[in-house]
Design an enzyme around this catalytic site. Structure first.
Site, PDB file in Angstrom:
ATOM      1  N   GLU A 152       0.653  -1.257  -0.224  1.00 48.42           N
ATOM      2  CA  GLU A 152       0.027   0.092   0.392  1.00 48.42           C
ATOM      3  C   GLU A 152       1.174   1.745   0.035  1.00 48.42           C
ATOM      4  O   GLU A 152       0.332   2.216  -0.754  1.00 48.42           O
ATOM      5  CB  GLU A 152      -1.126   0.727   0.962  1.00 48.42           C
ATOM      6  N   HIS A 204       1.987   2.164  -3.087  1.00 51.49           N
ATOM      7  CA  HIS A 204       1.533   3.366  -3.948  1.00 51.49           C
ATOM      8  C   HIS A 204       1.360   5.010  -4.038  1.00 51.49           C
ATOM      9  O   HIS A 204       1.235   5.671  -4.501  1.00 51.49           O
ATOM     10  CB  HIS A 204      -0.157   2.465  -3.807  1.00 51.49           C
TER      11      HIS A 204
END
Ligand code: NI
Length: 177
Positions: A143, A146
């Site tokens: 995550e 990203h």
């Protein structure tokens, strides 16, 4: 409740660095987190980063509770991380299979640090400081990547281990995104 469209690989917004959050009291921030939560739940995702719904801010969420996309994964509590910073806790690298809602229908074998510390702020601006390992550490790294414009296929070391979920794992009834 608002389920937002998830951008797919190829969209330039997914490879742009995200900006730090500066105003934790903003109602827009609260609404962003609600929308991210609803969107992740609707797609059975293990995590979602704000850039995936087109918002270039350093906000990620994740949660693993009996997730049909990751049937063997340990539980990870619902967590909101704002402006996260990761520090690896060892040199051990583990390879593991990952998918991404922005790369639907595919999986790849991705190297990640086996253990790390993450420091961030929660939705109300309170500091978070945790040391984790295993799948929890993998999800956080995926995550937070990203937020730096990195999608997991960019980290695969051997592209023979990148392919379509239903071909890689026939008969396992994994969802195809
Ligand atoms: Ni992803």
């Amino acid at each position: 409740m608002a389920i937002r469209d998830v951008l797919k690989m190829g969209d330039p917004r997914l490879v742009a660095p995200a900006r730090p959050v500066e105003d934790f009291a903003s109602p827009d921030l609260g609404q962003l987190i609600v929308d991210m939560h609803d969107t992740m739940r609707s797609l059975n995702g293990a995590g979602l980063a704000a850039p995936q719904i087109g918002v270039g801010l350093q906000v990620v969420i994740f949660e693993v509770v009996a997730n049909p996309r990751y049937p063997d994964a340990e539980n990870v509590p619902f967590t909101v991380l704002i402006n996260p910073v990761l520090t690896p806790l060892s040199d051990v690298i583990e390879e593991g299979w990952e998918g991404c809602l922005s790369v639907p229908g595919m999986r790849g074998l991705v190297p990640r640090h086996a253990a790390l510390r993450y420091q961030a702020f929660d939705a109300s601006g309170q500091p978070i400081d945790r040391s984790v390992s295993g799948f929890h550490a993998r999800v956080v790294q995926h995550e937070v990547d990203h937020l730096h414009g990195i999608l997991y296929p960019m980290r695969i070391r051997d592209l023979r281990y990148f392919g379509f979920t239903d071909t890689l794992f026939p008969g396992q009834a994994l969802q195809d995104d």
